[in-house]
Design an enzyme around this catalytic site. Structure first.
Site, PDB file in Angstrom:
ATOM      1  N   TRP A 144       0.832  -1.206   0.000  1.00  0.00           N
ATOM      2  CA  TRP A 144       0.000   0.000   0.000  1.00  0.00           C
ATOM      3  C   TRP A 144       0.870   1.262   0.000  1.00  0.00           C
ATOM      4  O   TRP A 144       0.374   2.338   0.291  1.00  0.00           O
ATOM      5  CB  TRP A 144      -0.908   0.007   1.229  1.00  0.00           C
ATOM      6  CG  TRP A 144      -2.071  -0.935   1.116  1.00  0.00           C
ATOM      7  CD1 TRP A 144      -3.329  -0.626   0.690  1.00  0.00           C
ATOM      8  CD2 TRP A 144      -2.105  -2.330   1.428  1.00  0.00           C
ATOM      9  NE1 TRP A 144      -4.125  -1.753   0.705  1.00  0.00           N
ATOM     10  CE2 TRP A 144      -3.410  -2.808   1.160  1.00  0.00           C
ATOM     11  CE3 TRP A 144      -1.152  -3.237   1.892  1.00  0.00           C
ATOM     12  CZ2 TRP A 144      -3.783  -4.131   1.348  1.00  0.00           C
ATOM     13  CZ3 TRP A 144      -1.532  -4.553   2.074  1.00  0.00           C
ATOM     14  CH2 TRP A 144      -2.836  -4.987   1.811  1.00  0.00           C
ATOM     15  N   CYS A 199      -6.722  -4.956  -1.585  1.00  0.00           N
ATOM     16  CA  CYS A 199      -7.871  -5.746  -1.115  1.00  0.00           C
ATOM     17  C   CYS A 199      -8.678  -6.384  -2.235  1.00  0.00           C
ATOM     18  O   CYS A 199      -9.107  -7.527  -2.124  1.00  0.00           O
ATOM     19  CB  CYS A 199      -8.763  -4.912  -0.206  1.00  0.00           C
ATOM     20  SG  CYS A 199      -9.760  -3.665  -1.036  1.00  0.00           S
ATOM     21  N   HIS A 202     -13.607  -1.317   1.165  1.00  0.00           N
ATOM     22  CA  HIS A 202     -12.808  -2.511   1.432  1.00  0.00           C
ATOM     23  C   HIS A 202     -13.539  -3.709   0.847  1.00  0.00           C
ATOM     24  O   HIS A 202     -14.759  -3.839   0.988  1.00  0.00           O
ATOM     25  CB  HIS A 202     -12.573  -2.698   2.927  1.00  0.00           C
ATOM     26  CG  HIS A 202     -11.803  -3.939   3.269  1.00  0.00           C
ATOM     27  ND1 HIS A 202     -10.645  -4.280   2.599  1.00  0.00           N
ATOM     28  CD2 HIS A 202     -12.032  -4.945   4.162  1.00  0.00           C
ATOM     29  CE1 HIS A 202     -10.195  -5.435   3.076  1.00  0.00           C
ATOM     30  NE2 HIS A 202     -11.016  -5.855   4.016  1.00  0.00           N
ATOM     31  N   ASP A 231     -12.015 -13.009   4.779  1.00  0.00           N
ATOM     32  CA  ASP A 231     -11.249 -11.861   4.288  1.00  0.00           C
ATOM     33  C   ASP A 231      -9.772 -12.217   4.274  1.00  0.00           C
ATOM     34  O   ASP A 231      -9.202 -12.553   5.305  1.00  0.00           O
ATOM     35  CB  ASP A 231     -11.507 -10.656   5.203  1.00  0.00           C
ATOM     36  CG  ASP A 231     -10.936  -9.363   4.653  1.00  0.00           C
ATOM     37  OD1 ASP A 231     -10.177  -9.408   3.651  1.00  0.00           O
ATOM     38  OD2 ASP A 231     -11.230  -8.293   5.220  1.00  0.00           O
ATOM     39  N   TYR A 245      -6.459   4.397  -0.562  1.00  0.00           N
ATOM     40  CA  TYR A 245      -7.889   4.120  -0.422  1.00  0.00           C
ATOM     41  C   TYR A 245      -8.209   3.562   0.965  1.00  0.00           C
ATOM     42  O   TYR A 245      -9.364   3.482   1.370  1.00  0.00           O
ATOM     43  CB  TYR A 245      -8.372   3.150  -1.513  1.00  0.00           C
ATOM     44  CG  TYR A 245      -8.023   1.704  -1.283  1.00  0.00           C
ATOM     45  CD1 TYR A 245      -8.938   0.826  -0.712  1.00  0.00           C
ATOM     46  CD2 TYR A 245      -6.760   1.201  -1.613  1.00  0.00           C
ATOM     47  CE1 TYR A 245      -8.617  -0.508  -0.486  1.00  0.00           C
ATOM     48  CE2 TYR A 245      -6.437  -0.122  -1.396  1.00  0.00           C
ATOM     49  CZ  TYR A 245      -7.370  -0.968  -0.836  1.00  0.00           C
ATOM     50  OH  TYR A 245      -7.040  -2.286  -0.614  1.00  0.00           O
TER      51      TYR A 245
END
Length: 732
Positions: free
Chosen positions: A280, A315, A374, A397, A561
């Site tokens: 990220w 993600c 997300h 997840d 984000y």
């Protein structure tokens, strides 16, 4: 002593762990009870000469089991459902004196009590959900069997043998890779834990190899197609390899709860050499930027062939690949997007935004973050480990956010349990509950160490939860499956239940929430096109007979984000004189030069406006994100859109920026149309157009999709797609 390494059994088990589908030991071809008398030739007894598995795409085994789409020449069946096998012998089979059985073996140390060695009994009638083989034809030298696996059978690749009894022992066929059989989860079988009773849902959540993933911002929802490609060549083997890499015991691979939990850990590479490395920080050296991927196939194949994690993902990439893994194995699955998703570091159901006394955000004190969106997955299964009513969709997840039982993984957590606040049930329900239910709290941190709550926003988090609709590419709102409507009695009851079960909600403040101010403030961000100037308009509305002088701060940040700020690109101070009961607007021009040089992967700009009313000392605070509008890739085709016919695909991109794009990679994908491809352009000058042509021969008919993406040093998240209807080849 020998220096050679030996397996340590730890004194508790007689055999080593059986945790690799790929590893194998051959069963002996002869298991004799003693010496065979002289003159006896074992070949005179019943011997197998051939085995027919009816494994072509058009055979009933694959069509009836919904496995005809797999690009795999082995037999692929689903558990709990019968399939056909024909065995040819050296002479006619006589059931009065001949005895044989089929055996299935998986892994290196097969044991019947672990389900890794399965001697299939010949029965007169098959019993629902249990292993059995029924003779349905006995002609000449051939016997045809209807074989039914258990509905709780291990999911994986089995080796098949036929064993024949003689007076002197067992004769067994040799290991033959051609008879290897894959057994998958079966959403069509009522006894299977992943049974889904709606045919349209099975078509979408198991058999659809194309999807749509939603991203962007709540006020500017964007979508992109994703090629799951679960039926593509070698993908099934790659998914089994993921479980091997996790060293997951084979005996647990029939349980969708365990399989999905292992998958949530292994799709990310954070602590277990899993599939994808997350990044990220906008630095993607030695890898592919997350926005460049068009699907899961390249990622899974590279992981299996290189034996190393693939760089890089965020993600939606984790969710896309995880969806492929689940659907490929037969677990119904879908990708879900949560807008304004809370990453609550301490699971206290509150996102604390700390302000300095002058109204600016304190980056030092603010640790929680609100993701613009997300993506995670939902997998469909029963939950016999939970009370009745908590089966169905489960959150899983694979994005590495928080540690769960020592590893970066999340779920499966029952969506129904989350909605009703029953966060005591495994796995990771409190974290998911916080992602969709936290309160956003603005707190002023005073210089004397005290904290004052300026405002509480109970509706910001989990604003909208969506997935792709069944049978189409449109958006489907599933927010009500996660939470009751704000303000309903049931919503308050769910929150109280979550608190009772241990979810914390403790305002660490010494002051009460301030009374509502006499001034309302809001602001709007003009639709912003990448590389162009745009305006931010702030509106103040007085609800009082008093005159007010207001000092406002507008902070513009380049943000990930995930809501984490990378850098502040502008900071403006505005003085506003507000008349009684009047409204006043202030416009701020944001120039392209201020933000272009520092843009991140997804071109998100985040604006924070704080204002202090000098007369009352009230603080007003608002924040909004905007996603810049980026150019698109154009895809065209010419030639017949027909299976087996040449079709020319043209990918076209025009550089809209005032600068030359360097090191431009264009990616092209289309499951059933062409294998994933990529092409590099050294540079694309301002307003210049580049084209790339590929010839393909579609091999799958019906609705298909071509997907393209582009990435460069200074411009990313550029997509294009084209819907196609591929005709069947006319029969001659």
């Amino acid at each position: 002593m020998s220096d050679s390494p030996r397996t340590a059994f730890g004194g508790r088990r007689a055999v080593p762990p059986n945790n690799s589908n790929a590893a194998e030991d051959e069963l002996p071809t002869e298991e004799l009870l003693g010496l065979v008398p002289r003159g006896v030739n074992l070949q005179d007894y019943l011997n197998v000469t051939d085995i027919h598995l009816f494994k072509e795409k058009w055979d009933s085994n694959k069509i009836d089991h919904h496995t005809d789409k797999y690009d795999n020449n082995k037999l692929i069946v689903r558990r709990g459902q019968s399939f056909y096998v024909q065995i040819d012998f050296n002479r006619p089979y006589d059931p009065r004196k001949d005895l044989f059985r089929v055996e299935y073996v998986i892994g290196r140390y097969p044991q019947a009590n672990k389900g890794t060695y399965i001697p299939v009994p010949i029965v007169s009638e098959l019993q629902s959900g249990k292993w059995g083989a029924k003779i349905i034809m006995n002609e000449d030298r051939s016997v045809r069997l209807s074989i039914q696996p258990s509905a709780e059978c291990i999911v994986g690749k089995f080796r098949m043998y036929v064993a024949v009894w003689t007076p002197y022992g067992i004769l067994r066929t040799r290991r033959n890779p051609e008879t290897d059989t894959y057994i998958l989860f079966n959403p069509w079988c009522e006894e299977d834990a992943v049974y889904l009773d709606d045919e349209k849902e099975r078509e979408e959540y198991v058999l659809n190899d194309l999807g749509v993933i939603f991203y962007g911002d709540f006020n500017d929802i964007k979508s992109r197609s994703w090629s799951y490609g679960q039926f593509e060549d070698s993908i099934l083997d790659a998914c089994l390899y993921v479980m091997d890499k996790a060293q997951m015991d084979l005996s647990g691979r029939g349980n969708p709860i365990k399989v999905s939990r292992v998958g949530s850990a292994m799709i990310n590479a954070k602590d277990d050499q899993g599939v994808i490395v997350g990044s990220w920080d906008n630095v993607y050296a030695y890898g592919v930027p997350p926005s460049a991927w068009t699907g899961s196939v390249d990622i899974l194949l590279e992981y299996k062939s290189s034996d190393n994690p693939v760089r890089y993902g965020q993600c939606w990439v984790f969710a896309g690949v995880f969806n492929t893994f689940l659907r490929c194995l037969g677990i119904p699955a879908r990708v879900v997007t949560n807008y304004f998703s809370a990453h609550d570091n301490d699971a206290n159901l509150q996102m604390d935004i700390f302000l300095e006394e002058d109204g600016n955000v304190s980056s030092k004190l603010t640790k929680d973050s609100v993701w613009n969106y997300h993506c995670w997955n939902e997998a469909w299964m029963t939950r016999p480990d939970l009370p009745v009513g908590f089966g169905g969709w489960q959150v899983v997840d694979s994005t590495p956010q928080e540690n769960s039982d020592g590893m970066y993984r999340c779920g499966p957590a029952s969506v129904q349990a989350i909605k009703h606040g029953h966060v005591c049930f495994q796995f990771d329900a409190p974290f998911v509950f916080a992602e969709v239910n936290s309160d956003l709290i603005y707190i002023t941190a005073k210089k004397d160490g005290t904290h004052v709550v300026e405002s509480v926003d109970t509706t910001h988090i989990g604003k909208l939860i969506v997935t792709k609709q069944i049978g189409g590419d449109e958006i489907q709102d599933i927010t009500d499956t996660y939470k009751f409507q704000e303000g309903q009695e049931e919503e308050r009851l769910a929150l109280e239940t979550a608190l009772m079960y241990g979810a914390k909600k403790d305002l660490k403040t010494e002051g009460l929430v301030k009374s509502r101010s006499n001034v309302d403030m809001d602001f709007q961000v003009e639709n912003a096109v990448l590389g162009k100037d745009f305006r931010v308009t702030i509106t103040f509305q007085s609800n009082s007979p008093n005159h007010y002088n207001i000092t406002a701060y507008l902070s513009g940040n380049i943000t990930f984000y995930t809501g984490v700020s990378k850098t502040e690109f502008m900071n403006k101070t505005l003085d506003v004189a507000l008349e009684p009961f009047a409204s006043k607007q202030k416009e701020v021009l944001v120039r392209a030069g201020e933000y272009m040089g520092q843009l991140l992967e997804q071109a998100f700009l985040h604006f924070f406006v704080t204002a202090r009313i000098n007369e009352t000392k009230d603080v007003l605070a608002k924040q909004k994100s905007t996603a810049l509008i980026v150019p698109k890739i154009v895809i065209k085709t010419r030639g017949a859109a027909m299976v087996g016919s040449d079709m020319v695909v043209t990918v076209e991109f025009t550089n809209p920026l005032k600068e030359t794009l360097q090191n431009v990679w264009v990616y092209l994908d289309g499951p059933g149309l062409l294998k994933p491809k990529r092409k590099m352009f050294r540079e694309i000058r301002p307003n210049a157009t580049v084209q790339w042509e590929e010839v393909c021969q579609p091999w799958v008919s019906g609705p298909r999709k071509l997907i393209a993406s582009m990435t460069s040093d200074s411009l990313r998240h550029v997509y294009g797609e084209l819907d196609l209807q591929i005709e069947r080849r006319p029969s001659t």
